[in-house]
Scaffold this motif. Structure first.
Motif, PDB file in Angstrom:
ATOM      1  N   ASN A 105       0.856  -1.184   0.000  1.00  0.00           N
ATOM      2  CA  ASN A 105       0.000   0.000   0.000  1.00  0.00           C
ATOM      3  C   ASN A 105       0.891   1.234   0.000  1.00  0.00           C
ATOM      4  N   VAL A 106       0.809   2.020  -1.054  1.00  0.00           N
ATOM      5  CA  VAL A 106       1.616   3.237  -1.145  1.00  0.00           C
ATOM      6  C   VAL A 106       0.717   4.393  -1.541  1.00  0.00           C
ATOM      7  N   ARG A 107       1.171   5.590  -1.244  1.00  0.00           N
ATOM      8  CA  ARG A 107       0.425   6.792  -1.624  1.00  0.00           C
ATOM      9  C   ARG A 107       1.283   7.576  -2.607  1.00  0.00           C
ATOM     10  N   VAL A 108       0.706   7.856  -3.777  1.00  0.00           N
ATOM     11  CA  VAL A 108       1.444   8.544  -4.830  1.00  0.00           C
ATOM     12  C   VAL A 108       0.586   9.663  -5.404  1.00  0.00           C
ATOM     13  N   PRO A 109       1.192  10.664  -6.055  1.00  0.00           N
ATOM     14  CA  PRO A 109       0.407  11.717  -6.716  1.00  0.00           C
ATOM     15  C   PRO A 109      -0.440  11.133  -7.841  1.00  0.00           C
ATOM     16  N   HIS A 110      -1.535  11.809  -8.161  1.00  0.00           N
ATOM     17  CA  HIS A 110      -2.402  11.353  -9.240  1.00  0.00           C
ATOM     18  C   HIS A 110      -1.628  11.167 -10.538  1.00  0.00           C
ATOM     19  N   GLU A 111      -0.707  12.097 -10.852  1.00  0.00           N
ATOM     20  CA  GLU A 111      -0.010  12.008 -12.125  1.00  0.00           C
ATOM     21  C   GLU A 111       0.843  10.750 -12.204  1.00  0.00           C
ATOM     22  N   VAL A 112       1.387  10.297 -11.059  1.00  0.00           N
ATOM     23  CA  VAL A 112       2.188   9.063 -11.049  1.00  0.00           C
ATOM     24  C   VAL A 112       1.272   7.858 -11.238  1.00  0.00           C
ATOM     25  N   ARG A 113       0.157   7.872 -10.524  1.00  0.00           N
ATOM     26  CA  ARG A 113      -0.783   6.753 -10.669  1.00  0.00           C
ATOM     27  C   ARG A 113      -1.334   6.687 -12.098  1.00  0.00           C
ATOM     28  N   ASN A 114      -1.680   7.853 -12.657  1.00  0.00           N
ATOM     29  CA  ASN A 114      -2.149   7.875 -14.038  1.00  0.00           C
ATOM     30  C   ASN A 114      -1.071   7.361 -14.981  1.00  0.00           C
ATOM     31  N   ALA A 115       0.170   7.816 -14.775  1.00  0.00           N
ATOM     32  CA  ALA A 115       1.274   7.407 -15.650  1.00  0.00           C
ATOM     33  C   ALA A 115       1.487   5.900 -15.593  1.00  0.00           C
ATOM     34  N   LEU A 116       1.315   5.304 -14.418  1.00  0.00           N
ATOM     35  CA  LEU A 116       1.473   3.854 -14.280  1.00  0.00           C
ATOM     36  C   LEU A 116       0.525   3.117 -15.226  1.00  0.00           C
ATOM     37  N   ILE A 140       4.222  11.969 -19.448  1.00  0.00           N
ATOM     38  CA  ILE A 140       4.518  10.929 -20.429  1.00  0.00           C
ATOM     39  C   ILE A 140       3.212  10.292 -20.904  1.00  0.00           C
ATOM     40  N   CYS A 141       3.294   9.581 -22.022  1.00  0.00           N
ATOM     41  CA  CYS A 141       2.171   8.798 -22.549  1.00  0.00           C
ATOM     42  C   CYS A 141       0.919   9.635 -22.803  1.00  0.00           C
ATOM     43  N   ARG A 142       1.108  10.846 -23.304  1.00  0.00           N
ATOM     44  CA  ARG A 142      -0.032  11.700 -23.638  1.00  0.00           C
ATOM     45  C   ARG A 142      -0.884  11.051 -24.735  1.00  0.00           C
ATOM     46  N   ASP A 168      -9.604  14.201 -26.963  1.00  0.00           N
ATOM     47  CA  ASP A 168      -9.892  15.492 -26.331  1.00  0.00           C
ATOM     48  C   ASP A 168      -8.635  15.999 -25.620  1.00  0.00           C
ATOM     49  N   ALA A 169      -7.995  17.036 -26.185  1.00  0.00           N
ATOM     50  CA  ALA A 169      -6.722  17.533 -25.655  1.00  0.00           C
ATOM     51  C   ALA A 169      -6.862  18.136 -24.261  1.00  0.00           C
ATOM     52  N   ASP A 170      -7.976  18.840 -24.021  1.00  0.00           N
ATOM     53  CA  ASP A 170      -8.163  19.465 -22.706  1.00  0.00           C
ATOM     54  C   ASP A 170      -8.305  18.410 -21.610  1.00  0.00           C
ATOM     55  N   ALA A 171      -9.097  17.382 -21.888  1.00  0.00           N
ATOM     56  CA  ALA A 171      -9.250  16.302 -20.906  1.00  0.00           C
ATOM     57  C   ALA A 171      -7.941  15.550 -20.726  1.00  0.00           C
ATOM     58  N   GLY A 172      -7.208  15.336 -21.832  1.00  0.00           N
ATOM     59  CA  GLY A 172      -5.925  14.654 -21.743  1.00  0.00           C
ATOM     60  C   GLY A 172      -4.941  15.390 -20.868  1.00  0.00           C
ATOM     61  N   GLU A 173      -4.959  16.723 -20.942  1.00  0.00           N
ATOM     62  CA  GLU A 173      -4.072  17.536 -20.108  1.00  0.00           C
ATOM     63  C   GLU A 173      -4.368  17.327 -18.628  1.00  0.00           C
ATOM     64  N   GLU A 174      -5.638  17.245 -18.277  1.00  0.00           N
ATOM     65  CA  GLU A 174      -6.011  17.046 -16.872  1.00  0.00           C
ATOM     66  C   GLU A 174      -5.498  15.703 -16.344  1.00  0.00           C
ATOM     67  N   ILE A 175      -5.467  14.691 -17.224  1.00  0.00           N
ATOM     68  CA  ILE A 175      -5.017  13.354 -16.812  1.00  0.00           C
ATOM     69  C   ILE A 175      -3.497  13.286 -16.731  1.00  0.00           C
ATOM     70  N   VAL A 176      -2.816  13.766 -17.774  1.00  0.00           N
ATOM     71  CA  VAL A 176      -1.350  13.671 -17.821  1.00  0.00           C
ATOM     72  C   VAL A 176      -0.700  14.466 -16.690  1.00  0.00           C
ATOM     73  N   THR A 177      -1.270  15.609 -16.361  1.00  0.00           N
ATOM     74  CA  THR A 177      -0.717  16.432 -15.287  1.00  0.00           C
ATOM     75  C   THR A 177      -1.210  16.005 -13.914  1.00  0.00           C
ATOM     76  N   GLY A 178      -2.152  15.049 -13.873  1.00  0.00           N
ATOM     77  CA  GLY A 178      -2.590  14.506 -12.589  1.00  0.00           C
ATOM     78  C   GLY A 178      -3.598  15.346 -11.841  1.00  0.00           C
ATOM     79  N   ARG A 179      -4.199  16.327 -12.501  1.00  0.00           N
ATOM     80  CA  ARG A 179      -5.212  17.105 -11.796  1.00  0.00           C
ATOM     81  C   ARG A 179      -6.473  16.279 -11.554  1.00  0.00           C
ATOM     82  N   VAL A 180      -6.709  15.307 -12.432  1.00  0.00           N
ATOM     83  CA  VAL A 180      -7.816  14.362 -12.242  1.00  0.00           C
ATOM     84  C   VAL A 180      -7.242  12.963 -12.352  1.00  0.00           C
TER      85      VAL A 180
END
Length: 320
Positions: free
Chosen positions: A94-105, A249-251, A261-273
């Protein structure tokens, strides 16, 4: 009083292409204060400073003052991941990571057709390889420099009319010794280079330890060498002690998952969502457009929540 995350503050300012003077005017915060925040010298920040910067960056104050984290659970039960061998021992992590790291995984797993668990299991080895490579290259470069310096010293006496500093810089030798000690201590980021006599300045004038440290430089070099020619570059921003690395990475995979959708993709890659936040009913193959809409609505919701919180403090639009 809270402490603003210096890495987040600097990264968000750079993303918005603002100078410190620009940010000072927008946020109504003194430039000197902003510089001290970004260099990690401010131990505490007044609530109005946190609120004003959060408003400019369109973040929640909690995102600005602490790492946004998400829970990642790796099941210990082999049957949950299709592995039933009694000889394969696993434990739950069990680890805690930023959203952007979890998304990147997950995005990396999609790109290469692997399970996220496969990537996590190989990560220590990959880290070791790059870390050892970084230290070896630093050691090899230092040895080459010392060989060149030895050849220069062989010319001692050739210029009796000139000061000996032309051939022998004792500051350079001291800096070299510090680098050697750092390498021997497996100091990947080179933090120990600063240990020694204060009268020796071992750093460039504009050195940023989160951006320019040797391990980040090696990772960035490796990443740059693999950049695809026909797509947006993948980026490594920074990584310093006590903070998670910041990278994009992996945009391409994020865009594919969100119907381009570039705007939604930005939110995911940067980890805001976080990808894990997307409702299960929107995760089917044919739901790309609905997923993108949900992601943008979630990002807008977070922005509105932040704006409402600022209103409760009577800060209004802060002149934006």
């Amino acid at each position: 009083m809270a402490r603003i995350n210096s890495i987040v503050a600097k990264l968000e300012r750079q993303k918005m292409k603002l100078s410190l003077d620009d940010l000072a005017r927008r946020a109504g915060v003194d430039r000197t204060t902003l510089h001290r925040i970004e260099t990690g010298r401010m131990k505490h920040n007044a609530e109005h400073v946190v609120a004003r910067l959060a408003k400019v960056f369109r973040l929640e104050p909690e995102q600005l003052t602490a790492t946004q984290v998400a829970e990642v659970e790796i099941p210990a039960d082999d049957t949950e991941i299709g592995l039933e061998s009694p000889f394969l021992y696993r434990s739950q992590l069990n680890v805690r990571v930023p959203h952007e790291v979890r998304n990147a995984l997950h995005l990396v797993a999609w790109r290469y057709g692997m399970r996220p668990l496969d990537i996590i299991e190989i990560a220590p080895l990959l880290f070791h390889v790059v870390a050892a490579e970084t230290l070896k290259q630093r050691s090899d470069k230092l040895a080459s420099l010392r060989d060149l310096r030895s050849r220069i010293l062989d010319m001692s006496g050739s210029f009796p009319h000139l000061h000996e500093r032309m051939l022998n810089d004792w500051n350079a030798e001291e800096i070299g010794l510090r680098e050697e000690r750092s390498i021997t201590a497996r100091d990947l980021r080179g933090d120990k280079v600063d240990e020694g006599d204060d009268y020796v300045d071992a750093r460039p004038l504009d050195y940023d330890d989160s951006v320019d440290n040797p391990f980040v430089a090696q990772l960035r070099h490796r990443l740059d060498a693999l950049q695809p020619a026909d797509s947006e570059p993948e980026l490594l921003y920074c990584w310093s002690d006590g903070y998670p690395p910041r990278y994009e990475i992996c945009r391409e995979e994020a865009l594919a998952y969100l119907g381009g959708d570039a705007d939604a993709g930005e939110e995911i890659v940067t980890g805001r969502v976080g990808l894990h936040e997307i409702p299960k009913e929107l995760r089917d193959v044919g739901q790309a457009e609905a997923r993108a809409t949900w992601v943008k609505e979630r990002a807008a919701e977070l922005g509105a929540k932040n704006a409402a919180w600022l209103e409760t403090l009577g800060l209004g639009e802060l002149g934006l």
